[in-house]
Each structure stands twice: as C-alpha cells, then as structure tokens.
Write an enzyme that holds these catalytic residues in place. Structure first.
Site, PDB file in Angstrom:
ATOM      1  CE  LYS A 104      -3.753   2.312   0.230  1.00 54.95           C
ATOM      2  NZ  LYS A 104      -4.918   2.356   1.099  1.00 54.95           N
ATOM      3  CG  HIS A 179     -10.124   5.278  -1.173  1.00 56.55           C
ATOM      4  ND1 HIS A 179      -9.277   6.123  -1.823  1.00 56.55           N
ATOM      5  CD2 HIS A 179      -9.539   5.016   0.014  1.00 56.55           C
ATOM      6  CE1 HIS A 179      -8.241   6.369  -1.050  1.00 56.55           C
ATOM      7  NE2 HIS A 179      -8.371   5.697   0.069  1.00 56.55           N
TER       8      HIS A 179
HETATM    9  N1  LIG Z   1     -10.702   6.604   4.299  1.00 54.16           N
HETATM   10  C1  LIG Z   1     -10.563   7.278   5.398  1.00 54.16           C
HETATM   11  O1  LIG Z   1     -11.147   8.342   5.536  1.00 54.16           O
HETATM   12  N2  LIG Z   1      -9.781   6.834   6.403  1.00 54.16           N
HETATM   13  C2  LIG Z   1      -8.971   5.644   6.412  1.00 54.16           C
HETATM   14  C3  LIG Z   1      -7.694   5.813   5.670  1.00 54.16           C
HETATM   15  C4  LIG Z   1      -7.814   5.798   4.173  1.00 54.16           C
HETATM   16  O2  LIG Z   1      -8.316   4.832   3.590  1.00 54.16           O
HETATM   17  O3  LIG Z   1      -7.405   6.759   3.514  1.00 54.16           O
HETATM   18  C5  LIG Z   1      -8.677   5.282   7.868  1.00 54.16           C
HETATM   19  O4  LIG Z   1      -7.797   4.441   8.109  1.00 54.16           O
HETATM   20  O5  LIG Z   1      -9.331   5.817   8.764  1.00 54.16           O
HETATM   21 ZN   LIG Z   2      -8.820   3.026   3.416  1.00 52.17          ZN
HETATM   22 ZN   LIG Z   3      -7.007   5.842   1.693  1.00 57.24          ZN
END
Ligand SMILES: NC(=O)N[C@@H](CC(=O)O)C(=O)O
Ligand SMILES: [Zn+2]
Ligand SMILES: [Zn+2]
Length: 350
Positions: A104, A179
């Site tokens: 990652k 995402h």
């Molecule tokens: N997506 C988020 O807002 N938070 C994720 C981290 C991430 O996936 O970027 C986390 O670990 O809280």
């Molecule tokens: Zn995440």
């Molecule tokens: Zn992320």
C-alpha cells in the site's frame, strides 16, 4: 446470479478489496461484521506502528484469525505499508509468505496514520521493480498532499503528477487505484491498460458533499478522499454498475471511536462493514443494475488479483431494517453509516 419476482437476489459470496480492521480490542467488532458474509478482504496496513514487514503482517494475520467467529471461513488478505525504505528483499519475502496480496502506497500525510508513508516514489524504485517482477499489486491512496492543492482537487492532481508517470516508469506493475472519488479517476482507469483497476466505496456511491455540508456539518460523513460533488458521484455510479472488470468492491470501512469524530478536529473514515453489501445493493437497484452487482462484488476483484472466485453464495432480500445508533467498539462506541436510519436490503442467508 438469480433474480425472481420475489425481491431476492442470490450472488456468489462477495469479497471486500479495501478494509480497515484496526487491531486488538477493535477486532471483535470489525472482524465479526465483515466475516458475516464476505469471503475475503484486503486488510489495510495503516496501524500504529504501520505493518511494514512480512513478519508484522504474519503477526497481524494471526490476531485477525484469533478474532474470527467460530465456524467462519473468512480469510484476511494481508498488505504491507510501503515506506521510503522498503527493500526488494521485503517484497520477495512478502510474496513467498503466501499471505500478502498487495503493498500500500500512502503519500506521507495524506490520510489516517500515514505519517510514515512515502515522501517521494523515487525512493521506492527497488521495491516497485521487485513488485513488478513478482506480480505484487501496488494499492494506492491517490491524493497529493501539497498544501497549495485544494482538498477537492487532490485526486485529480495525483493522477497527473504521480500516477501517470509511475505507470510509464513501471508499465507492467499491477495498480489498484483505491477508493476513487472523481470522474477524472474513472476516465483515467478506463483509459489505462489492463493492469490498472479501481475500488469504489459504498459511501462515495451513496453520498456527495452536500450530504456532509448542507443543513449542518456531519462528521460521520467525513472521510478521505473527501466526498465530491454530485457529478462525480454519478460518474462513480456509472462505473461501478457498468459491470466493467476494472471496477470492484472495496468498502474502505474505516472505524473511528465516536468521540474522535464528534470533536473540533475529527478523524476521517466512515464505518460501513455492518451493512456493506446491502448498501451497494441499494445503489445498484437505484439505477436498475442489480444484475451487475455480482460482477462488481464477487468476480472482478478476485479476477484482478488472480485469486479464485468464491464458490458459495449469499442471498439478499428487499427488507428494511433499522441500523443501531451505535455499536460497542473497544472501550468506546462506533457510529456506523446510516445510524438510526433504514437500509432497504438485508442478507438473509449465507
Ligand atoms: N478513508 C478514510 O477516511 N480513512 C482511512 C484511511 C484511508 O483509507 O485513507 C482510515 O484508516 O481511517
Ligand atoms: Zn482506506
Ligand atoms: Zn485511503
């Protein structure tokens, strides 16, 4: 997949290709929710300290298995956290372990627990070359962190400044753009070669920035990458429901204790594991594409990672149920997506 006049839907057991389980006391909640009907999940490594070695991934894997409900067949797929110092040997060890399925990339400072992330991808050349060689996918949090770049533009600028040059430098590297939140990302993934794919969350499909900012600020809708405008949301819905093999399910379910979200400087992350497949079903139904849910949730991810598709199935029915206001979570509470409101699909058999 079968559909009938009764509003039920049977699909091959789905997998979650982007998930935060956290650690220790939190695992009781998070592993239970995901193991309820997901076969496998890609487990994000942004713990404190981050999971940077195969040895750490193996220990974390055992802690997750230890939290699995009895009789569950859930399988965690582990990842390593890339740093400026990740060696080619570490990549080989990860590959040989058989439990690590990805590495990652968190640009330093981009999101929750990313302080140890990469400051410059040129520092990671050896690791990336090894990954390309052994077929280890790179999973990217695709946002730049430059203070002069507006938070709503950070994904788009990441494509231009980081991702495009990276793909030119490592043309055989498998990359999952995690995402995705913008039409720019959808277009980029569609235009890229077959080794580039993307995950899409339920919240970026169901919500846009109005849902976070209109009528009061809603900290439980704050996540990273931040929710975008509705035109981006529509582009994501089209991509997810297209059936196209480059797009697959990754919830990014990311729990934070209630008091760390309802505060003057709240954490980023939305918890959706309690109802993930049901939330996706709502999206697919809303555009008349329930017949595409199985490809998105159960086929495309496994095919991309080169893993077998699950063999058994789950059944959903169109039945409303009310989400609790909160769940117990370690020493605290967790406010899930749709807290106190209704979800219109329910898994009835798995
Ligand atoms: N997506 C988020 O807002 N938070 C994720 C981290 C991430 O996936 O970027 C986390 O670990 O809280
Ligand atoms: Zn995440
Ligand atoms: Zn992320």
């Amino acid at each position: 997949m079968t559909t009938s006049n009764t509003p039920t839907l049977t699909i091959t057991r789905p997998d979650d290709w982007h998930l935060h389980l956290r650690d220790n006391d939190a695992l009781v909640r998070t592993v239970y929710d995901t193991a309820r009907y997901f076969g496998r999940a890609i487990i994000m490594p942004n713990l404190r300290p981050p999971v940077t070695t195969t040895e750490m991934a193996q220990a974390y894997y055992q802690r997750i298995l230890g939290a699995k409900p009895q009789g569950s067949v859930f399988e965690p797929l582990m990842t390593l956290y890339l740093t400026d110092n990740t060696s080619a040997d570490e990549i080989i060890r990860a590959k040989e372990s058989g439990i690590v399925q990805g590495v990652k990339l968190y640009p330093a400072g981009a999101t929750t627990n990313s302080d140890a992330g990469v400051t410059n991808l040129q520092h990671c050349r050896d690791a990336l070359e090894a990954m390309q060689k052994v077929g280890m996918p790179l999973l990217v949090h695709g946002e730049v962190t430059d203070s002069d770049i507006d938070v709503f533009d950070r994904e788009k600028v990441f494509i231009e400044r980081i991702l495009s040059p990276l793909l030119r430098q490592f043309p055989e590297l498998k990359v999952v753009f995690e995402h995705i939140t913008t039409e720019n990302a959808v277009q980029f993934v569609n235009a890229s070669h077959d080794k580039v794919a993307a995950t899409i969350t339920p919240h970026h499909l169901l919500l846009n920035r109005n849902d976070m900012l209109v009528g009061g600020i809603r900290p439980h809708h704050y996540c990273l990458p931040v929710l975008k405008r509705n035109t981006h949301q529509q582009a994501l819905i089209r991509a997810a429901t297209s059936g196209h093999r480059k797009f697959f399910l990754g919830t990014d379910s990311a729990p934070h204790a209630q008091h760390t979200k309802e505060t003057s400087c709240g954490c980023a992350g939305i918890y959706s594991a309690h109802a993930a497949i049901e939330l996706y079903a709502e999206v697919f139904e809303s555009v008349g594409a329930l017949d595409k849910l199985e490809a998105f949730a159960s086929f495309n991810g496994a095919d991309f990672y080169g893993l077998p598709r699950n063999q058994d199935s789950i059944t959903l029915t169109k039945q409303s149920w009310q989400v609790p206001e909160s769940y117990p979570f370690a020493e605290s509470a967790l406010v899930p997506m749709r807290a106190g409101e209704h979800i219109h699909w329910k898994v009835i058999a798995d």
